[in-house]
Design a protein around this motif. Structure first.
Motif, short mmCIF file in Angstrom:
data_model
loop_
_atom_site.label_atom_id
_atom_site.label_comp_id
_atom_site.label_asym_id
_atom_site.label_seq_id
_atom_site.Cartn_x
_atom_site.Cartn_y
_atom_site.Cartn_z
N GLU A 1 40.15 46.59 31.92
CA GLU A 1 40.16 47.97 31.43
C GLU A 1 41.59 48.41 31.16
O GLU A 1 42.48 48.16 31.98
CB GLU A 1 39.49 48.90 32.45
N ASP B 1 37.53 42.15 46.72
CA ASP B 1 36.34 42.67 46.02
C ASP B 1 36.01 41.74 44.85
O ASP B 1 36.81 41.58 43.93
CB ASP B 1 36.62 44.09 45.49
N GLU C 1 34.00 42.52 49.71
CA GLU C 1 33.15 43.52 49.04
C GLU C 1 32.33 42.86 47.93
O GLU C 1 32.88 42.17 47.06
CB GLU C 1 34.10 44.58 48.46
O1 OSB Z 1 34.36 47.69 42.47
O2 OSB Z 1 35.35 49.22 43.51
C1 OSB Z 1 35.06 48.66 42.45
C2 OSB Z 1 36.97 50.33 39.59
C3 OSB Z 1 35.97 50.38 38.63
C4 OSB Z 1 34.73 49.84 38.90
C5 OSB Z 1 34.48 49.27 40.14
C6 OSB Z 1 35.46 49.22 41.12
C7 OSB Z 1 36.75 49.74 40.82
C8 OSB Z 1 37.87 49.65 41.73
C9 OSB Z 1 39.02 50.61 41.52
O3 OSB Z 1 37.97 48.84 42.62
C10 OSB Z 1 38.96 51.79 42.43
C11 OSB Z 1 39.92 52.86 41.97
O4 OSB Z 1 41.12 52.64 42.04
O5 OSB Z 1 39.45 53.93 41.52
#
Ligand code: OSB
Ligand code: MG
Length: 375
Positions: A29, A193, A218
């Motif tokens: 992104e 994650d 995660e």
């Molecule tokens: O899996 O937590 C996630 C961002 C977009 C979609 C999913 C996730 C995330 C992040 C970023 O890990 C969290 C942030 O900094 O807002």
């Protein structure tokens, strides 16, 4: 709280360039497209919320901005604008017969909670049952081009005071970066994650990650697969945290029953709003399962909602609610939301405690929808 009539709603769809390239196992992104909902009470009060759907394709869960905005518009037309509400919780019932689409519903529900909190001149924290003036925060760092870049990026965020560092991983980018960061920071609170990038075929590989000493991993497996997470949990020493799979009280109960999650990442948008989030928090707390507040690269509007929610007692681990200035050159709210020594202050004042920077919203806006009784 007194009854409120909502007589107008606006959705500003804004596009904000990200200050960094954010790579996860599901994609990259570089900007965020976000619907910002403004509800206008007949008494002049307002309620704000942000949708956290995917900007382009449904890669995190099923919802996208493009599909959700027209649906949210219809929900506003049929069930919100021109209607009177005795309590904020009433919105849950009005949208309750509609299946799924939790992020679209959450955007509306959260704005109703903000509207009521502001009208009552109380911080949203108090209305939701939270306490305290600040929340402990960590940071979520995307996949980097090299191991050196990863260690450098972690170092700079440790220096900023974040209480926990989360690294995005995927097959081919897991054990090496995690081990390198662990070697450089032996006592760092670290997590990883995977955003659903592995399967049960990867159990032996994932077992090697146990040596890194992560606080938790995660969502390693399928985005809607709680059963496999239960099975994986029995093969790993590292606790599992669920993100994508937890969308409701029911999925929370299932995850706890199957012992698929020792930790829960709460995202209010993913679960359909504050009422559901508060109910999940109570269940997790009763089971001694700690929660933390996740993020979806929110602007200040969604970030402020997250901060207020994260003051509830069950949120005992540092979350992903990092400084707004990390993400955006200019946020769409007037208040800075910055972490100091790993703590994010709860924005004071009524409701979520932030106000829209109207000029900024106009300059970033790619779509503007108005739902009004008089039209
Ligand atoms: O899996 O937590 C996630 C961002 C977009 C979609 C999913 C996730 C995330 C992040 C970023 O890990 C969290 C942030 O900094 O807002
Ligand atoms: Mg996640």
């Amino acid at each position: 709280m007194t009854a409120l009539v909502i007589d107008r709603a606006e959705i500003h769809v804004v596009e904000l360039p990200l200050k960094f390239r954010f790579e996860t196992s599901f994609g990259v992104e570089t900007s965020r497209v976000a619907p910002i909902l403004v509800l206008h009470g007949a008494d002049g009060s307002i309620g704000l919320a942000e949708g956290v759907m995917d900007s382009e394709w449904p890669l995190y869960r099923e919802e996208t901005v493009e599909a959700a905005v027209p649906l949210a518009q219809r929900m506003l037309e049929h069930f919100v604008v021109g209607r009177s509400f005795e309590t904020p919780a009433e919105i849950t019932g009005r949208l309750g017969h509609l299946r799924g689409n939790r992020m679209a519903k959450a955007m509306i529900e959260m704005a109703v909670w903000d509207l009521f909190a502001r009208a009552a001149d109380r911080p949203l924290r108090d209305v939701l049952g939270g306490a305290g003036d600040a929340i402990a925060t960590g940071v979520s760092l995307g996949i980097q081009p090299s191991i050196d870049d990863t260690v450098r990026l972690v170092a700079s965020h440790v220096d900023l005071g974040y209480k926990r560092i989360k690294l995005k991983i995927k097959p081919g980018w897991d054990l090496k970066p995690l081990s390198a960061v662990r070697a450089a920071f032996p006592s760092l609170v670290m997590t990883a994650d995977a955003n659903s990038a592995y399967t049960l075929d990867d159990v032996e590989h994932l077992q090697r990650i146990d040596d890194v000493g992560l606080d938790y991993i995660e969502q390693p497996l399928g985005w809607d697969d709680i059963a496999d997470h239960g099975e994986l949990a029995r093969s790993l020493a590292t606790p599992l945290c669920l993100d994508e799979s937890i969308v409701s009280v029911e999925t929370t109960r299932l995850a706890l029953e199957l012992e698929a999650a020792k930790v829960i990442n709460m995202k209010v948008g993913r679960v359909g709003g504050h009422a559901e989030a508060v109910a999940i928090e109570a269940i997790a707390r009763a089971h001694n399962v700690p929660l933390w507040c996740g993020g979806m690269l929110e602007t200040g509007v969604g970030r402020a909602h997250n901060i207020h929610l994260a003051t509830l007692a069950g949120f005992t681990k540092p979350g992903d609610v990092s400084s707004s200035s990390r993400y955006w050159e200019h946020d769409v709210v007037e208040q800075p939301l910055e972490c100091v020594d790993g703590m994010m202050a709860v924005p004071p004042g009524p409701g979520i405690g932030v106000t829209l920077d109207v000029d900024r919203v106009r300059s970033l806006r790619v779509q503007h929808i108005v739902v009004s009784e008089r039209e």
